[in-house]
Design a protein around this motif. Structure first.
Motif, PDB file in Angstrom:
ATOM      1  N   ASP A 156      10.979   9.782  64.623  1.00  0.00           N
ATOM      2  CA  ASP A 156      11.086  10.690  65.777  1.00  0.00           C
ATOM      3  C   ASP A 156      11.539  12.064  65.331  1.00  0.00           C
ATOM      4  O   ASP A 156      12.446  12.664  65.894  1.00  0.00           O
ATOM      5  N   MET A 157      10.894  12.524  64.284  1.00  0.00           N
ATOM      6  CA  MET A 157      11.236  13.824  63.710  1.00  0.00           C
ATOM      7  C   MET A 157      10.008  14.695  63.595  1.00  0.00           C
ATOM      8  O   MET A 157       8.927  14.218  63.247  1.00  0.00           O
ATOM      9  N   GLU A 158      10.232  15.947  63.872  1.00  0.00           N
ATOM     10  CA  GLU A 158       9.170  16.943  63.659  1.00  0.00           C
ATOM     11  C   GLU A 158       9.245  17.390  62.192  1.00  0.00           C
ATOM     12  O   GLU A 158      10.343  17.676  61.696  1.00  0.00           O
ATOM     13  N   LEU A 159       8.096  17.440  61.533  1.00  0.00           N
ATOM     14  CA  LEU A 159       8.062  18.017  60.180  1.00  0.00           C
ATOM     15  C   LEU A 159       8.109  19.526  60.391  1.00  0.00           C
ATOM     16  O   LEU A 159       7.100  20.201  60.502  1.00  0.00           O
ATOM     17  N   TRP A 160       9.309  20.030  60.482  1.00  0.00           N
ATOM     18  CA  TRP A 160       9.585  21.364  61.010  1.00  0.00           C
ATOM     19  C   TRP A 160       9.237  22.450  60.014  1.00  0.00           C
ATOM     20  O   TRP A 160       8.780  23.530  60.388  1.00  0.00           O
ATOM     21  N   LYS A 161       9.446  22.166  58.730  1.00  0.00           N
ATOM     22  CA  LYS A 161       9.135  23.157  57.695  1.00  0.00           C
ATOM     23  C   LYS A 161       8.798  22.446  56.397  1.00  0.00           C
ATOM     24  O   LYS A 161       9.401  21.419  56.077  1.00  0.00           O
ATOM     25  N   THR A 162       7.840  23.014  55.668  1.00  0.00           N
ATOM     26  CA  THR A 162       7.564  22.487  54.330  1.00  0.00           C
ATOM     27  C   THR A 162       7.731  23.628  53.324  1.00  0.00           C
ATOM     28  O   THR A 162       7.302  24.758  53.581  1.00  0.00           O
ATOM     29  N   LEU A 163       8.351  23.315  52.220  1.00  0.00           N
ATOM     30  CA  LEU A 163       8.499  24.287  51.124  1.00  0.00           C
ATOM     31  C   LEU A 163       7.780  23.691  49.927  1.00  0.00           C
ATOM     32  O   LEU A 163       8.227  22.667  49.378  1.00  0.00           O
ATOM     33  N   LEU A 164       6.661  24.294  49.548  1.00  0.00           N
ATOM     34  CA  LEU A 164       5.793  23.700  48.525  1.00  0.00           C
ATOM     35  C   LEU A 164       5.558  24.717  47.410  1.00  0.00           C
ATOM     36  O   LEU A 164       5.100  25.833  47.685  1.00  0.00           O
ATOM     37  N   TYR A 165       5.884  24.333  46.188  1.00  0.00           N
ATOM     38  CA  TYR A 165       5.788  25.294  45.081  1.00  0.00           C
ATOM     39  C   TYR A 165       4.943  24.723  43.951  1.00  0.00           C
ATOM     40  O   TYR A 165       5.203  23.634  43.446  1.00  0.00           O
ATOM     41  N   ARG A 166       3.978  25.532  43.537  1.00  0.00           N
ATOM     42  CA  ARG A 166       3.093  25.147  42.439  1.00  0.00           C
ATOM     43  C   ARG A 166       3.588  25.764  41.125  1.00  0.00           C
ATOM     44  O   ARG A 166       4.354  26.721  41.141  1.00  0.00           O
ATOM     45  N   GLY A 167       3.055  25.250  40.029  1.00  0.00           N
ATOM     46  CA  GLY A 167       3.297  25.878  38.719  1.00  0.00           C
ATOM     47  C   GLY A 167       4.695  25.677  38.158  1.00  0.00           C
ATOM     48  O   GLY A 167       5.122  26.423  37.281  1.00  0.00           O
ATOM     49  N   LEU A 168       5.401  24.663  38.637  1.00  0.00           N
ATOM     50  CA  LEU A 168       6.753  24.376  38.112  1.00  0.00           C
ATOM     51  C   LEU A 168       6.721  23.019  37.432  1.00  0.00           C
ATOM     52  O   LEU A 168       6.441  22.012  38.083  1.00  0.00           O
ATOM     53  N   ASP A 169       6.997  22.990  36.141  1.00  0.00           N
ATOM     54  CA  ASP A 169       6.860  21.710  35.427  1.00  0.00           C
ATOM     55  C   ASP A 169       8.161  21.272  34.764  1.00  0.00           C
ATOM     56  O   ASP A 169       8.703  20.209  35.076  1.00  0.00           O
ATOM     57  N   PHE A 170       8.690  22.091  33.858  1.00  0.00           N
ATOM     58  CA  PHE A 170       9.865  21.647  33.099  1.00  0.00           C
ATOM     59  C   PHE A 170      11.136  21.787  33.928  1.00  0.00           C
ATOM     60  O   PHE A 170      11.207  22.620  34.836  1.00  0.00           O
ATOM     61  N   GLU A 171      12.090  20.940  33.580  1.00  0.00           N
ATOM     62  CA  GLU A 171      13.375  20.950  34.291  1.00  0.00           C
ATOM     63  C   GLU A 171      13.927  22.372  34.320  1.00  0.00           C
ATOM     64  O   GLU A 171      14.018  23.020  33.278  1.00  0.00           O
ATOM     65  N   GLY A 172      14.243  22.838  35.476  1.00  0.00           N
ATOM     66  CA  GLY A 172      14.847  24.171  35.588  1.00  0.00           C
ATOM     67  C   GLY A 172      13.842  25.303  35.700  1.00  0.00           C
ATOM     68  O   GLY A 172      14.231  26.462  35.834  1.00  0.00           O
ATOM     69  N   ASP A 173      12.541  25.009  35.651  1.00  0.00           N
ATOM     70  CA  ASP A 173      11.528  26.077  35.795  1.00  0.00           C
ATOM     71  C   ASP A 173      11.763  26.913  37.051  1.00  0.00           C
ATOM     72  O   ASP A 173      11.492  28.107  37.072  1.00  0.00           O
ATOM     73  N   VAL A 174      12.257  26.273  38.088  1.00  0.00           N
ATOM     74  CA  VAL A 174      12.418  26.983  39.372  1.00  0.00           C
ATOM     75  C   VAL A 174      13.489  28.082  39.280  1.00  0.00           C
ATOM     76  O   VAL A 174      13.477  29.026  40.074  1.00  0.00           O
ATOM     77  N   LEU A 175      14.355  27.976  38.274  1.00  0.00           N
ATOM     78  CA  LEU A 175      15.391  29.016  38.123  1.00  0.00           C
ATOM     79  C   LEU A 175      14.775  30.375  37.781  1.00  0.00           C
ATOM     80  O   LEU A 175      15.408  31.407  37.977  1.00  0.00           O
TER      81      LEU A 175
END
Ligand code: FMN
Length: 199
Positions: free
Chosen positions: A154-173
């Motif tokens: 009973d939840m709306e999928l209110w927002k999605t955050l989707l990021y491509r091109g991130l592979d190795f641990e910590g790439d998102v930093l």
């Protein structure tokens, strides 16, 4: 105070989805949410065994760590769930959680006999995901599953955050803008839940 459940679905504790979800948690807390964090790899959770013991009262009969998580899933006002993309789907840890929630599907549609597609979802959630490649359809499979997973909650999928091109641990930093977006999403989720409950 909104009560939000943050579920980490990657086997990597310092991985990209974990870092993003962690920022979302900080954002939600900044706005006053009470956030409980759950690391799926820490749990002892069997896959769904398809025995349909849940037909009795909508509760899964397998006695493991899912039992406490089930209660938390039902009690929270909002959910933030993060999973990496593994072979165009969610991680195995995340999928086990989703499949165990078949008990909620049984509760909603077989026991309570809700009409499919009727009624507004009462709660809101965010899905965060990351994949290594840049494929256009990278998140298609996970998003379809997520949509159908949020429904029995009973939840709306209110927002999605989707990021491509991130592979190795910590790439998102290397992408402070992604982390900032996650922080803001956590803050906004908390606001949206608070607004709804004060109506
Ligand atoms: C088993 C496995 C399967 C994967 N499958 C895909 C895939 O289908 N597409 C993709 O872009 N990346 C794939 N990846 C890469 C991960 O999505 C990527 O490393 C991501 O940053 C991991 O997120 P995490 O750090 O939160 O665990 C795969 C990685 C693993 C270990």
């Amino acid at each position: 105070m909104p009560n939000i459940l943050a579920v980490y679905g990657s086997p990597r504790r310092e991985g990209n989805t974990a870092l993003l979800l962690n920022r979302a948690v900080e954002g939600a807390r900044e706005n006053g949410a009470d956030v409980q964090e759950v690391w799926l790899p820490d749990l002892n959770m069997s896959p769904c065994l398809e025995i349909y013991g849940c037909k009795r009262n909508g509760r899964c009969v397998i006695q493991d760590d899912f039992q406490a998580l089930y209660d938390r899933l039902l009690a929270c006002d909002g959910l933030m769930l993060a999973s990496p993309i593994f072979f165009y789907a969610v991680s195995a840890h995340t999928k086990i959680l989703m499949d165990r929630c078949q008990s909620l599907w049984v509760k909603k549609y077989w026991i309570e006999k809700a009409a499919v597609g009727q009624g507004l979802p009462k709660r809101k959630g965010i899905f965060i995901s990351v994949g290594a490649t840049n494929g256009k359809r990278l998140f298609d499979g996970a998003l379809l599953s997520m949509r159908y997973f949020f429904d029995p909650l009973d939840m709306e999928l209110w927002k999605t955050l989707l990021y491509r091109g991130l592979d190795f641990e910590g790439d998102v930093l290397k992408h402070p803008d992604f982390l900032e977006e996650a922080y803001e999403a956590g803050k906004c989720l908390c606001e949206a839940i608070s607004m709804r409950s004060s109506k």
